[in-house]
Design an enzyme around this catalytic site. Structure first.
Site, PDB file in Angstrom:
ATOM      1  N   HIS A   1       0.860  -1.181   0.000  1.00 10.20           N
ATOM      2  CA  HIS A   1       0.000   0.000   0.000  1.00 10.20           C
ATOM      3  C   HIS A   1       0.898   1.233   0.000  1.00 10.20           C
ATOM      4  O   HIS A   1       1.593   1.512   0.984  1.00 10.20           O
ATOM      5  CB  HIS A   1      -0.906   0.000   1.243  1.00 10.20           C
ATOM      6  CG  HIS A   1      -2.060   0.944   1.163  1.00 10.20           C
ATOM      7  ND1 HIS A   1      -1.913   2.304   1.109  1.00 10.20           N
ATOM      8  CD2 HIS A   1      -3.410   0.698   1.140  1.00 10.20           C
ATOM      9  CE1 HIS A   1      -3.096   2.870   1.060  1.00 10.20           C
ATOM     10  NE2 HIS A   1      -4.037   1.918   1.081  1.00 10.20           N
ATOM     11  N   ASP A   2       0.877   1.970  -1.095  1.00 10.05           N
ATOM     12  CA  ASP A   2       1.844   3.068  -1.239  1.00 10.05           C
ATOM     13  C   ASP A   2       1.591   4.227  -0.278  1.00 10.05           C
ATOM     14  O   ASP A   2       2.532   4.830   0.239  1.00 10.05           O
ATOM     15  CB  ASP A   2       1.897   3.563  -2.685  1.00 10.05           C
ATOM     16  CG  ASP A   2       0.536   3.958  -3.252  1.00 10.05           C
ATOM     17  OD1 ASP A   2      -0.480   3.775  -2.557  1.00 10.05           O
ATOM     18  OD2 ASP A   2       0.495   4.444  -4.404  1.00 10.05           O
TER      19      ASP A   2
ATOM     20  N   THR B   1      -7.403  17.589 -53.658  1.00  7.88           N
ATOM     21  CA  THR B   1      -8.481  16.870 -52.984  1.00  7.88           C
ATOM     22  C   THR B   1      -8.440  15.435 -53.481  1.00  7.88           C
ATOM     23  O   THR B   1      -8.246  15.196 -54.680  1.00  7.88           O
ATOM     24  CB  THR B   1      -9.861  17.496 -53.277  1.00  7.88           C
ATOM     25  OG1 THR B   1     -10.108  17.492 -54.684  1.00  7.88           O
ATOM     26  CG2 THR B   1      -9.922  18.929 -52.766  1.00  7.88           C
ATOM     27  N   HIS B   2      -8.592  14.491 -52.574  1.00  2.00           N
ATOM     28  CA  HIS B   2      -8.426  13.060 -52.876  1.00  2.00           C
ATOM     29  C   HIS B   2      -7.007  12.760 -53.374  1.00  2.00           C
ATOM     30  O   HIS B   2      -6.781  11.751 -54.047  1.00  2.00           O
ATOM     31  CB  HIS B   2      -9.437  12.584 -53.922  1.00  2.00           C
ATOM     32  CG  HIS B   2     -10.860  12.840 -53.557  1.00  2.00           C
ATOM     33  ND1 HIS B   2     -11.602  11.991 -52.767  1.00  2.00           N
ATOM     34  CD2 HIS B   2     -11.681  13.888 -53.863  1.00  2.00           C
ATOM     35  CE1 HIS B   2     -12.824  12.480 -52.617  1.00  2.00           C
ATOM     36  NE2 HIS B   2     -12.890  13.645 -53.257  1.00  2.00           N
TER      37      HIS B   2
ATOM     38  N   GLN C   1     -15.429   8.427  -2.890  1.00  2.92           N
ATOM     39  CA  GLN C   1     -14.078   8.339  -2.341  1.00  2.92           C
ATOM     40  C   GLN C   1     -13.079   8.940  -3.307  1.00  2.92           C
ATOM     41  O   GLN C   1     -11.957   9.254  -2.934  1.00  2.92           O
ATOM     42  CB  GLN C   1     -13.709   6.883  -2.034  1.00  2.92           C
ATOM     43  CG  GLN C   1     -12.397   6.761  -1.267  1.00  2.92           C
ATOM     44  CD  GLN C   1     -12.127   5.354  -0.780  1.00  2.92           C
ATOM     45  OE1 GLN C   1     -11.157   4.740  -1.185  1.00  2.92           O
ATOM     46  NE2 GLN C   1     -12.981   4.838   0.089  1.00  2.92           N
TER      47      GLN C   1
ATOM     48  N   SER D   1      20.318   2.805 -43.729  1.00  2.10           N
ATOM     49  CA  SER D   1      21.520   1.984 -43.553  1.00  2.10           C
ATOM     50  C   SER D   1      21.933   1.335 -44.856  1.00  2.10           C
ATOM     51  O   SER D   1      23.081   0.899 -45.008  1.00  2.10           O
ATOM     52  CB  SER D   1      21.273   0.906 -42.487  1.00  2.10           C
ATOM     53  OG  SER D   1      20.241   0.022 -42.922  1.00  2.10           O
TER      54      SER D   1
ATOM     55  N   LYS E   1      18.979   8.388 -49.337  1.00  2.00           N
ATOM     56  CA  LYS E   1      17.691   8.626 -48.708  1.00  2.00           C
ATOM     57  C   LYS E   1      17.708   9.814 -47.731  1.00  2.00           C
ATOM     58  O   LYS E   1      18.600   9.932 -46.901  1.00  2.00           O
ATOM     59  CB  LYS E   1      17.224   7.370 -47.950  1.00  2.00           C
ATOM     60  CG  LYS E   1      16.958   6.159 -48.829  1.00  2.00           C
ATOM     61  CD  LYS E   1      15.831   6.415 -49.822  1.00  2.00           C
ATOM     62  CE  LYS E   1      14.479   6.488 -49.169  1.00  2.00           C
ATOM     63  NZ  LYS E   1      14.000   5.221 -48.598  1.00  2.00           N
TER      64      LYS E   1
ATOM     65  N   GLU F   1       7.108  11.116 -39.303  1.00  3.52           N
ATOM     66  CA  GLU F   1       6.629   9.739 -39.110  1.00  3.52           C
ATOM     67  C   GLU F   1       6.609   9.386 -37.615  1.00  3.52           C
ATOM     68  O   GLU F   1       5.691   8.708 -37.130  1.00  3.52           O
ATOM     69  CB  GLU F   1       7.508   8.766 -39.881  1.00  3.52           C
ATOM     70  CG  GLU F   1       7.330   8.867 -41.395  1.00  3.52           C
ATOM     71  CD  GLU F   1       8.352   8.063 -42.176  1.00  3.52           C
ATOM     72  OE1 GLU F   1       8.090   7.777 -43.353  1.00  3.52           O
ATOM     73  OE2 GLU F   1       9.421   7.735 -41.632  1.00  3.52           O
TER      74      GLU F   1
ATOM     75  N   SER G   1      -4.201   1.669 -11.728  1.00  3.82           N
ATOM     76  CA  SER G   1      -3.045   1.155 -12.476  1.00  3.82           C
ATOM     77  C   SER G   1      -2.977   1.753 -13.871  1.00  3.82           C
ATOM     78  O   SER G   1      -1.889   2.016 -14.401  1.00  3.82           O
ATOM     79  CB  SER G   1      -3.124  -0.376 -12.565  1.00  3.82           C
ATOM     80  OG  SER G   1      -4.355  -0.778 -13.166  1.00  3.82           O
TER      81      SER G   1
END
Length: 434
Positions: free
Chosen positions: A68-69, A140-141, A212, A263, A268, A275, A307
């Site tokens: 019990h913390d 658009t699209h 509570q 890599s 690139k 991202e 939790s």
């Protein structure tokens, strides 16, 4: 949140040290309020203020036994205070401490987020003004539509972040509440006046009613606000990822000296920052679902929410601060290629002026259906034969029955296009305060 995405100032709010410091602050405030109410001797408060402290490592050792913390924390503090520790936590329940201090943490984290949103708004505004008239193809699209400017695209984001700022301020208000109302919220052992006094000392407002716990619709609103802000950043980042594609390449995220994009392929230069922000938005958004799942608890409380919140509140606030600052820096250093935007205009053979021509023909008395048929016929031929729409129209006798070659040249002239667009841009920027 993992260290990779954890700015120090926001992370510090969620440390064990910071949590226990707020717990101690609340416990002392509760003693102080009861001294002011005449139910605790003043010398006890002086002793508590002088001697009260805690040790995180010791608390964790005690918790390993008590499971019990809050009890572990109180046991540790009592060891430093001595007999007067009997006045600490007197009449309180664990959730009085945990929930009120969680509200303080969420408030303090939210203040950082508000400041970072304001900073991002300023940076986007400056970049929008810089590219106010930078001609860009609207899509658009994913298909060329009509001309716009890069400044208008940024201005749209600027306005969206202003709405996010207001949302975040509302979320701050809804979460900046405390409760010191006991085991089921009925003030059996402390009065509402004590609660009000403690909350005032902590910079909070007492909840009008609680069980509570503070009710978790508040936390859900806060978490969903974080999710909306993160979703906006994802939206902006997704657009910039599209604009960096090789086939488009109208903007590009800054690529520093010595940076490597792959890599395997030395050529690139990937939009990895945008991202990354797209991915982190998914985390924040997913956490908001967990916050909404926490709203429905058993009776006056259960502990199923606890939790979850130990994970999602630190992670979401930390991740969002990282996102806001990273996106701000990326916008400041963004590479913009106006010449490429102009080149992309030519790839659709002037077809984006199809509506302009359509309206010119209806203005000459044609029905919309007839005008549409004439324009679409030439537009499809333009695609198929890769010929400028204007050239086909200038050789279409049926169209020339209704509009002159001089009028067609005027409709398709860059001066006409940019002049009309400039007027619209000025109005829109003025309407949005830039």
């Amino acid at each position: 949140m993992i260290p990779r995405y954890s700015p120090k100032d926001i992370s510090a709010i969620w440390s064990d040290e910071a949590k226990f410091e707020r717990w101690l602050q609340l416990e002392i405030a509760a003693v102080e309020a009861r001294v002011e109410a005449g139910v605790v001797p003043a010398d006890a408060l002086s002793n508590i203020k002088e001697r009260a402290k805690f040790n995180v490592e010791e608390i964790l050792v005690i918790e390993n036994e008590t499971k019990h913390d809050v009890i572990a924390f109180l046991t540790n503090v009592a060891g430093y205070v001595g007999p007067d520790s009997r006045y600490i936590h007197e009449g309180l329940t664990s959730s009085d401490v945990v929930d009120t201090c969680l509200a303080m943490q969420m408030r303090d984290a939210g203040r950082i987020i508000v400041a970072d949103i304001e900073s991002l708004i300023e940076v986007i505004g400056k970049k929008a003004a810089e590219h106010k008239y930078t001609l860009q193809m609207g899509r658009t699209h994913g298909i060329h539509a009509e001309p716009t400017t890069f400044g208008l695209k940024l201005l749209l984001w600027h306005e969206e972040m202003k709405r996010n700022l207001e949302r975040m301020k509302r979320a701050l208000e809804i979460i900046s509440v405390g409760k010191i109302s006991g085991a089921v919220g009925t003030y059996q052992h402390l009065s509402p006046d004590i609660e009000a006094a403690v909350c005032e000392k902590l910079g909070l407002v007492p909840s009008p009613i609680s069980t509570q716990i503070l009710q978790r619709d508040r936390h859900a609103e806060y978490a969903t606000t974080l999710a909306i802000v993160a979703s906006s950043i994802e939206k902006f980042s997704t657009e910039l990822r599209h604009l960096q594609r090789t086939e488009v390449r109208e903007t590009e995220e800054f690529f520093s000296k010595g940076q490597k994009g792959s890599s395997a392929m030395p050529h690139k230069r990937n939009p990895i920052t945008f991202e990354r922000l797209t991915g982190l938005a998914r985390v924040v958004r997913s956490n908001s679902i967990a916050a909404m799942e926490n709203v429905a608890l058993w009776h006056e409380r259960d502990i199923s929410h606890s939790s979850v919140e130990r994970v999602i509140m630190p992670d979401s606030t930390i991740a969002l601060v990282y996102m806001l600052r990273t996106f701000r820096d990326s916008i400041e250093t963004l590479l913009v290629y106006p010449e490429r935007m102009e080149q992309n205009f030519d790839t659709s053979y002037g077809l984006t002026l199809s509506q302009t021509l359509l309206l010119a023909l209806t203005g000459k008395g044609l029905t919309r259906e007839d005008a549409y048929r004439l324009v679409q016929r030439n537009a499809m031929k333009s695609w198929e034969e890769k010929v400028q729409l204007k050239e086909l129209v200038l050789h279409d006798p049926e169209i020339l029955e209704h509009i002159t070659a001089e009028e067609i040249n005027q409709l398709f002239s860059p001066e006409t296009i940019q002049g009309k667009l400039k007027n619209s841009v000025d109005i829109i920027f003025s309407r949005n305060g830039l």
